[in-house]
Design a protein around this motif. Structure first.
Motif, PDB file in Angstrom:
ATOM      1  N   MET A  90       0.827  -1.197   0.000  1.00  9.65           N
ATOM      2  CA  MET A  90       0.000   0.000   0.000  1.00  9.65           C
ATOM      3  C   MET A  90       0.865   1.253   0.000  1.00  9.65           C
ATOM      4  O   MET A  90       1.336   1.693  -1.034  1.00  9.65           O
ATOM      5  N   GLU A  91       1.171   1.806   1.202  1.00  4.07           N
ATOM      6  CA  GLU A  91       2.006   3.007   1.221  1.00  4.07           C
ATOM      7  C   GLU A  91       3.477   2.647   1.453  1.00  4.07           C
ATOM      8  O   GLU A  91       4.247   3.471   1.884  1.00  4.07           O
ATOM      9  N   ASN A 150       5.904   2.062  -0.561  1.00  6.45           N
ATOM     10  CA  ASN A 150       6.873   2.817  -1.350  1.00  6.45           C
ATOM     11  C   ASN A 150       7.085   4.229  -0.800  1.00  6.45           C
ATOM     12  O   ASN A 150       8.182   4.777  -0.863  1.00  6.45           O
ATOM     13  N   LEU A 151       6.022   4.777  -0.285  1.00  6.20           N
ATOM     14  CA  LEU A 151       6.119   6.108   0.317  1.00  6.20           C
ATOM     15  C   LEU A 151       7.042   6.059   1.544  1.00  6.20           C
ATOM     16  O   LEU A 151       7.912   6.910   1.728  1.00  6.20           O
ATOM     17  N   LEU A 156       1.181  13.008   5.022  1.00  9.81           N
ATOM     18  CA  LEU A 156       1.181  11.674   4.422  1.00  9.81           C
ATOM     19  C   LEU A 156       2.158  10.762   5.145  1.00  9.81           C
ATOM     20  O   LEU A 156       2.062   9.539   5.075  1.00  9.81           O
ATOM     21  N   ILE A 194       2.091  16.602  -4.138  1.00  9.38           N
ATOM     22  CA  ILE A 194       2.787  16.385  -2.863  1.00  9.38           C
ATOM     23  C   ILE A 194       3.721  17.551  -2.520  1.00  9.38           C
ATOM     24  O   ILE A 194       4.375  18.116  -3.401  1.00  9.38           O
ATOM     25  N   LEU A 206       2.991   7.616  -4.443  1.00 10.49           N
ATOM     26  CA  LEU A 206       1.607   7.989  -4.134  1.00 10.49           C
ATOM     27  C   LEU A 206       0.648   7.476  -5.212  1.00 10.49           C
ATOM     28  O   LEU A 206      -0.467   7.012  -4.907  1.00 10.49           O
ATOM     29  N   GLU A 259       1.020   4.914  -6.864  1.00 11.43           N
ATOM     30  CA  GLU A 259       0.957   3.453  -6.833  1.00 11.43           C
ATOM     31  C   GLU A 259       0.174   2.907  -5.647  1.00 11.43           C
ATOM     32  O   GLU A 259       0.044   1.692  -5.479  1.00 11.43           O
ATOM     33  N   ILE A 260      -0.281   3.802  -4.816  1.00 15.19           N
ATOM     34  CA  ILE A 260      -1.001   3.327  -3.623  1.00 15.19           C
ATOM     35  C   ILE A 260      -2.308   2.662  -4.027  1.00 15.19           C
ATOM     36  O   ILE A 260      -3.089   3.213  -4.818  1.00 15.19           O
ATOM     37  N   GLN A 261      -2.512   1.497  -3.557  1.00 13.09           N
ATOM     38  CA  GLN A 261      -3.796   0.827  -3.791  1.00 13.09           C
ATOM     39  C   GLN A 261      -4.096  -0.122  -2.625  1.00 13.09           C
ATOM     40  O   GLN A 261      -3.185  -0.539  -1.910  1.00 13.09           O
ATOM     41  N   GLU A 276      -4.645  -3.211  -0.589  1.00  9.79           N
ATOM     42  CA  GLU A 276      -4.152  -4.580  -0.705  1.00  9.79           C
ATOM     43  C   GLU A 276      -5.140  -5.528  -0.026  1.00  9.79           C
ATOM     44  O   GLU A 276      -5.594  -5.279   1.097  1.00  9.79           O
TER      45      GLU A 276
END
Lengths: 91, 168
Positions: free
Chosen positions: A1-2, A4-5, A31, A81, B151, B153-155, B157
């Motif tokens: 989900m986040e 990578n952030l 964020l 962002i 951001l 790519e957020i999905q 899961e």
């Protein structure tokens, strides 16, 4: 989900001299924050980026550097962002 | 410049003395010395332009001063009323007195929130200093680029079933 952030922020915080970083959306919603960055400053950082961008509306998003005696805060907005990096500076 | 009738009289007086009358001859004959007027006329001529205007000037000056004083007497200068210099301790006394009064009345003076940024004494030194190092600019730009990508790519899961057996 986040994930990578989180990874992005971890990568930056691991750079030498960096003591924290924060990411916020354009409205100032936090964020994510790492290191010594506080999530409460997200709104301020977004507002600063917003105001400074008005100085030269034709130019690309500016990089803003705020400096105190021992710290530096580098702010930039890109797309949706706003991000800030906190660095310790040697006097 | 003398008025015309006087000039004529002067010319007549000069003729009676037997001297060539000109604009420098004296208008009135010196009652003390009856010597020919030419030398004294010359010396007077030398003195007169300076001697005459001086009293005139002081007259004018005093008249102006009088007008100034009269005007000043009729004007209430509000700005100058409280112009005597306050000493440091007077300031302190007044600020204490005012603070006491405010305390007595119980008025809350709103506090200014501390400013995020503050002025620096010599801005030109900072403005003329070096800008942000290329390294830092790249770092922040890289972070923003990857953050924007992350951001997008957020999905959500899928980890566990949304529908779970209840009271099975």
């Amino acid at each position: 989900m986040e994930r990578n952030l989180e990874k992005t922020m971890d990568n930056v915080t691991n750079v030498e001299g960096v003591i924290g970083c924060i990411l916020a959306d354009r409205q100032g919603l936090c964020l994510g924050a790492k290191g010594s960055a506080s999530g409460q400053s997200a709104g301020l950082i977004a507002a600063i980026a917003d105001e400074v961008a008005k100085l030269e509306p034709e130019s690309n998003a500016p990089i803003i550097a705020l400096e105190s005696d021992n710290r530096q805060c580098i702010i930039q907005r890109q797309g949706p962002i706003v991000g800030a990096i906190y660095k310790a500076i040697s006097p | 410049m003398l008025p015309k009738p006087l000039q004529r009289r002067q010319w007549a007086a000069g003729m009676s003395d037997g001297d060539a009358a000109n604009e420098r001859t004296r208008l009135l004959v010196n009652p003390v010395s009856n010597t020919p007027n030419i030398p004294t006329a010359h010396s007077d001529d030398y003195v007169n332009p300076y001697a005459n205007p001086v009293p005139k000037k002081t007259d004018e000056q005093s008249a102006l001063n009088r007008i100034l004083q009269e005007t000043a007497a009729n004007v209430i200068d509000v700005g100058a009323l409280d112009s005597h210099n306050l000493e440091q301790h007077e300031y302190m006394d007044r600020s204490k007195a005012y603070a006491k009064r405010i305390e007595v009345i119980g008025v809350q003076i709103p506090d200014h929130p501390p400013c995020l940024l503050k002025d620096i004494p010599a801005p030109e030194r900072v403005l003329a200093g070096e800008g942000l190092p290329q390294q830092d600019r790249e770092m922040v730009t890289d972070m923003m680029n990857s953050a924007v990508t992350a951001l997008s790519e957020i999905q959500v899961e899928h980890k566990e079933d949304l529908v779970v057996p209840f009271l099975s």
